[in-house]
Motif scaffolding. Structure first.
Motif, PDB file in Angstrom:
ATOM      1  N   CYS A  57       0.829  -1.211   0.000  1.00 58.03           N
ATOM      2  CA  CYS A  57       0.000   0.000   0.000  1.00 58.03           C
ATOM      3  C   CYS A  57       0.862   1.259   0.000  1.00 58.03           C
ATOM      4  N   LEU A  58       1.870   1.282   0.841  1.00 56.98           N
ATOM      5  CA  LEU A  58       2.738   2.454   0.938  1.00 56.98           C
ATOM      6  C   LEU A  58       3.510   2.682  -0.364  1.00 56.98           C
ATOM      7  N   ALA A  59       3.916   1.600  -1.022  1.00 54.56           N
ATOM      8  CA  ALA A  59       4.634   1.729  -2.288  1.00 54.56           C
ATOM      9  C   ALA A  59       3.742   2.355  -3.357  1.00 54.56           C
ATOM     10  N   LEU A  60       2.456   1.978  -3.383  1.00 51.13           N
ATOM     11  CA  LEU A  60       1.537   2.546  -4.371  1.00 51.13           C
ATOM     12  C   LEU A  60       1.247   4.013  -4.078  1.00 51.13           C
ATOM     13  N   ILE A  61       1.125   4.342  -2.803  1.00 49.85           N
ATOM     14  CA  ILE A  61       0.927   5.752  -2.439  1.00 49.85           C
ATOM     15  C   ILE A  61       2.109   6.586  -2.917  1.00 49.85           C
ATOM     16  N   GLU A  62       3.305   6.081  -2.682  1.00 48.30           N
ATOM     17  CA  GLU A  62       4.517   6.790  -3.094  1.00 48.30           C
ATOM     18  C   GLU A  62       4.585   6.925  -4.610  1.00 48.30           C
ATOM     19  N   GLN A  63       4.264   5.857  -5.329  1.00 47.43           N
ATOM     20  CA  GLN A  63       4.296   5.894  -6.796  1.00 47.43           C
ATOM     21  C   GLN A  63       3.299   6.916  -7.339  1.00 47.43           C
ATOM     22  N   ARG A  64       2.079   6.902  -6.779  1.00 43.96           N
ATOM     23  CA  ARG A  64       1.044   7.828  -7.269  1.00 43.96           C
ATOM     24  C   ARG A  64       1.476   9.278  -7.071  1.00 43.96           C
ATOM     25  N   ILE A  65       2.144   9.574  -5.965  1.00 48.88           N
ATOM     26  CA  ILE A  65       2.532  10.951  -5.668  1.00 48.88           C
ATOM     27  C   ILE A  65       3.783  11.356  -6.437  1.00 48.88           C
ATOM     28  N   GLU A  66       4.801  10.526  -6.407  1.00 47.44           N
ATOM     29  CA  GLU A  66       6.086  10.917  -6.999  1.00 47.44           C
ATOM     30  C   GLU A  66       6.048  10.905  -8.521  1.00 47.44           C
ATOM     31  N   GLN A  67       5.352   9.927  -9.103  1.00 46.62           N
ATOM     32  CA  GLN A  67       5.316   9.828 -10.561  1.00 46.62           C
ATOM     33  C   GLN A  67       4.109  10.544 -11.161  1.00 46.62           C
ATOM     34  N   GLN A  68       3.145  10.905 -10.316  1.00 46.43           N
ATOM     35  CA  GLN A  68       1.908  11.549 -10.763  1.00 46.43           C
ATOM     36  C   GLN A  68       1.254  10.777 -11.905  1.00 46.43           C
TER      37      GLN A  68
END
Length: 312
Positions: free
Chosen positions: A75-86
C-alpha cells in the motif's frame, strides 16, 4: 523498504487507516484526479484495494480488517508511486471501467472516461428508437476499444468496427476484445479516420477523437503526460480531426444513420467555426458535456460548409 515506510507501517493497521492516509497524502500533494476517479478518496480506495487484491466494491465490509506487513508495504509503495510519478491510478492497476465494463489499459491509450458511456448503456434512446435495428456501428478513434466493446455489449445484434491510426492503441483494443470474448463481433482496423472503410456504411458512428486545443494541451496537469499525446491534441482549436469527420461522415452513414461525436471543452470552438449548424448537444445525468449528435440529413444539409472548413 525505506525507514519512513517502516515507521508508517507501525502506525497504520487497518485497510481503512491506509485509505484515509492515502487520501490525505494525495490531497497534500495537490494531485489531479480525472482518469476514472474525480477525488482523492476514490483514488485511494482504488489503489489500496488493488494492493490487497480485492475488488473495490467490497470496501465497506473490510475497512476494519488489519493488514499484514507485506500488504502494508504494498500500500505504501503505491501511495509513493502515485505521488512521486503523478501517474493515474488506472495505469498503476492496468484497469479502468467504462459503461459498467472492465478494461485493460496502459500508457499506449487514453484512460477510458468519456461521458458517452451513459448513452451507450441506454442504447442511445431516445435518439434511436427502441424498436430500431442497428446492424453496423463504427467506433472512430477507438483507443482502448472501450466504446466499440461497450456498443457491442449493449447492441449484441450489431457488427462493430473499431478504427484507430495507432497500432499501439489497436493492440490494447485487441486485448480488450479478446478479454470480452468479442473477436467475432468487434473488428479492430488501422485507419487514418475513414480511409480504411471507404466503401462501408454504418447505422451509427460514435467517436471520441482527439479534441484538446493547444492552449489546454500546454497547461494539462502532469497526469496527462502519461497518456499518448496523439490521443489528446488536435490543432490550435482542437478541431482538426473533427473537421474531417464532419466533412466525411455522411457518406459512411445509412439513410437514417447518426453521428455521435465528443469535443469536450472545444464545444465553444466548434460553435464558433460552424454557427450555421444546429448541433444537438447531449445532456448527461452523471456529468459530462461537449457531445453532439447529427443525423445524415443534417450532415448533408451542411456538406458544403463542412467541406470548405477542413484545414488543408
Amino acid at each position: 523498504m525505506t525507514q519512513q515506510h517502516q515507521e508508517l507501517a507501525k502506525q497504520l493497521f487497518t485497510l481503512g487507516d491506509f485509505v484515509r492516509f492515502a487520501a490525505s497524502e494525495f490531497n497534500r500533494a495537490d494531485l489531479f484526479f480525472g482518469h476514472g476517479n474525480d477525488n482523492a478518496w476514490d483514488e485511494a480506495i482504488t489503489l489500496m484495494m488493488f494492493a490487497v487484491e480485492l475488488p473495490s466494491h467490497l470496501t465497506e465490509h473490510i475497512m476494519q480488517c488489519r493488514l499484514t506487513q507485506d500488504e502494508k508495504l504494498a500500500c505504501l509503495a503505491l501511495i509513493e508511486q502515485r505521488i512521486e510519478q503523478q501517474v493515474p491510478a488506472a495505469y498503476i492497476t492496468n484497469q479502468a471501467y467504462f459503461a459498467g465494463l472492465p478494461f485493460y489499459v496502459d500508457e499506449r491509450t487514453l484512460v477510458p472516461r468519456s461521458p458517452i458511456a451513459e448513452w451507450i448503456e441506454k442504447r442511445f434512446f431516445p435518439l434511436i428508437a427502441k424498436e430500431k435495428a442497428v446492424h453496423r456501428i463504427l467506433d472512430l478513434c477507438t483507443g482502448s476499444g472501450c466504446i466499440a466493446i461497450a456498443c457491442a455489449h449493449y447492441f449484441p445484434e450489431a457488427e462493430v468496427d473499431a478504427l484507430d491510426l495507432s497500432v499501439d492503441a489497436l493492440n490494447v483494443a485487441q486485448i480488450n476484445i479478446e478479454n470480452h470474448g468479442l473477436t467475432e463481433q468487434v473488428i479492430p482496423i488501422q485507419s487514418d479516420i475513414f480511409t480504411s472503410v471507404e466503401a462501408l456504411k454504418y447505422d451509427l458512428i460514435v467517436t471520441n477523437p482527439p479534441y484538446v486545443d493547444q492552449q489546454d494541451v500546454d497547461s494539462l496537469p502532469a497526469e496527462f503526460t502519461h497518456e499518448p499525446e496523439m490521443g489528446l491534441g488536435s490543432g490550435p482549436d482542437g478541431l482538426d480531426i473533427t473537421r474531417v469527420i464532419l466533412a466525411q461522415a455522411a457518406q459512411h452513414l445509412t439513410e437514417d444513420g447518426l453521428l455521435i461525436c465528443e469535443v469536450g471543452n472545444s464545444q465553444v470552438h466548434l460553435e464558433a467555426v460552424y454557427p450555421e449548424v444546429g448541433f444537438q448537444w447531449l445532456t448527461f445525468e452523471r456529468g459530462g458535456h461537449g457531445v453532439f449528435c447529427l443525423s445524415k440529413a443534417q450532415l448533408q444539409q451542411h456538406q458544403e460548409i463542412f467541406n470548405q472548413r477542413v484545414k488543408r
